[in-house]
Write a protein that holds these residues in place. Structure first.
Motif, PDB file in Angstrom:
ATOM      1  N   THR A  84      38.629  -5.583  35.444  1.00  0.00           N
ATOM      2  CA  THR A  84      38.462  -4.156  35.739  1.00  0.00           C
ATOM      3  C   THR A  84      37.167  -3.960  36.519  1.00  0.00           C
ATOM      4  O   THR A  84      36.133  -4.518  36.177  1.00  0.00           O
ATOM      5  CB  THR A  84      38.420  -3.334  34.434  1.00  0.00           C
ATOM      6  N   VAL A  85      37.253  -3.170  37.572  1.00  0.00           N
ATOM      7  CA  VAL A  85      36.082  -2.839  38.390  1.00  0.00           C
ATOM      8  C   VAL A  85      35.849  -1.346  38.252  1.00  0.00           C
ATOM      9  O   VAL A  85      36.746  -0.546  38.538  1.00  0.00           O
ATOM     10  CB  VAL A  85      36.316  -3.210  39.876  1.00  0.00           C
ATOM     11  N   MET A  86      34.636  -0.984  37.788  1.00  0.00           N
ATOM     12  CA  MET A  86      34.363   0.443  37.616  1.00  0.00           C
ATOM     13  C   MET A  86      32.903   0.767  37.843  1.00  0.00           C
ATOM     14  O   MET A  86      32.029  -0.076  37.655  1.00  0.00           O
ATOM     15  CB  MET A  86      34.826   0.934  36.254  1.00  0.00           C
ATOM     16  N   ASP A  87      32.689   2.005  38.247  1.00  0.00           N
ATOM     17  CA  ASP A  87      31.358   2.552  38.464  1.00  0.00           C
ATOM     18  C   ASP A  87      30.980   3.314  37.208  1.00  0.00           C
ATOM     19  O   ASP A  87      31.536   4.372  36.922  1.00  0.00           O
ATOM     20  CB  ASP A  87      31.381   3.473  39.690  1.00  0.00           C
ATOM     21  N   THR A  88      30.021   2.777  36.470  1.00  0.00           N
ATOM     22  CA  THR A  88      29.613   3.400  35.212  1.00  0.00           C
ATOM     23  C   THR A  88      28.399   4.315  35.384  1.00  0.00           C
ATOM     24  O   THR A  88      27.846   4.789  34.402  1.00  0.00           O
ATOM     25  CB  THR A  88      29.302   2.335  34.143  1.00  0.00           C
ATOM     26  N   THR A  89      27.994   4.568  36.629  1.00  0.00           N
ATOM     27  CA  THR A  89      26.864   5.474  36.863  1.00  0.00           C
ATOM     28  C   THR A  89      27.283   6.928  36.759  1.00  0.00           C
ATOM     29  O   THR A  89      26.444   7.822  36.809  1.00  0.00           O
ATOM     30  CB  THR A  89      26.208   5.223  38.239  1.00  0.00           C
ATOM     31  N   VAL A  90      28.600   7.183  36.642  1.00  0.00           N
ATOM     32  CA  VAL A  90      29.117   8.539  36.485  1.00  0.00           C
ATOM     33  C   VAL A  90      29.943   8.598  35.204  1.00  0.00           C
ATOM     34  O   VAL A  90      30.362   7.568  34.686  1.00  0.00           O
ATOM     35  CB  VAL A  90      29.984   8.960  37.699  1.00  0.00           C
ATOM     36  N   HIS A  91      30.154   9.824  34.716  1.00  0.00           N
ATOM     37  CA  HIS A  91      30.981   9.975  33.523  1.00  0.00           C
ATOM     38  C   HIS A  91      32.071  11.003  33.797  1.00  0.00           C
ATOM     39  O   HIS A  91      31.769  12.096  34.241  1.00  0.00           O
ATOM     40  CB  HIS A  91      30.142  10.422  32.330  1.00  0.00           C
ATOM     41  N   PRO A  92      33.309  10.687  33.547  1.00  0.00           N
ATOM     42  CA  PRO A  92      33.791   9.373  33.094  1.00  0.00           C
ATOM     43  C   PRO A  92      33.654   8.335  34.206  1.00  0.00           C
ATOM     44  O   PRO A  92      33.600   8.687  35.384  1.00  0.00           O
ATOM     45  CB  PRO A  92      35.255   9.640  32.759  1.00  0.00           C
TER      46      PRO A  92
END
Length: 157
Positions: free
Chosen positions: A33-41
């Motif tokens: 899984t590739v995700m940007d965790t600097t934003v929510h969600p």
């Protein structure tokens, strides 16, 4: 959001009923899984769903993503729903899954990408990131297996 926007949404709520769903969680996000965790969600660009178990529901969750079986995808594609689209998902199984379900053949799954707003689109996220669906969308979901999905009335804030 202006007062007139809120008024229109509340009037729409009186016409169209919405529901909050809490689907079965049969696993989690896999290593691919590739995700940007600097934003929510977090914003996911590549989804791997790794199964740890499965009770058989056609709609599954692992925050912030949802997947559906091919059977449910086909049912949903028969109508024009707002707020969602389908994409590919990488499916894998954990060692625990392999140990407890050595003969299991998982069906084909698709990523149900949620793009809509709760209480407006047929499928959307609430301000608290709950999955919210229209009555019309729920009627199609109920043609599938959702035995482990909690369904509650949704009241917009």
């Amino acid at each position: 959001m202006t007062n007139s926007d809120i008024y229109l949404i509340r009037q729409y709520d009186k016409i169209m009923k919405f529901f909050k769903l809490e689907p079965e969680v049969a696993g989690g996000l896999g290593q691919k899984t590739v995700m940007d965790t600097t934003v929510h969600p977090p914003l996911v660009s590549v989804l791997e769903y790794e199964f740890d178990g499965w009770l058989g529901d056609d709609l599954l969750e692992s925050f912030p993503c949802y997947i559906v079986t091919e059977r449910l995808k086909n049912l949903l594609k028969e109508d024009s729903f707002t707020g969602c689209e389908f994409d590919s998902v990488i499916i894998s199984t954990s060692e625990t899954f392999e140990e407890f379900y050595p003969e299991a053949n998982l069906p084909k799954f698709y990523w149900l990408k949620i793009k809509g707003k709760a209480g407006i689109d047929d499928v959307g996220f609430s301000e608290l990131n709950h999955l919210v669906v229209s009555e019309k969308f729920l009627k199609v979901l109920l043609q599938a297996n959702l035995k482990n999905c909690l369904v509650e009335d949704y009241i917009s804030q």
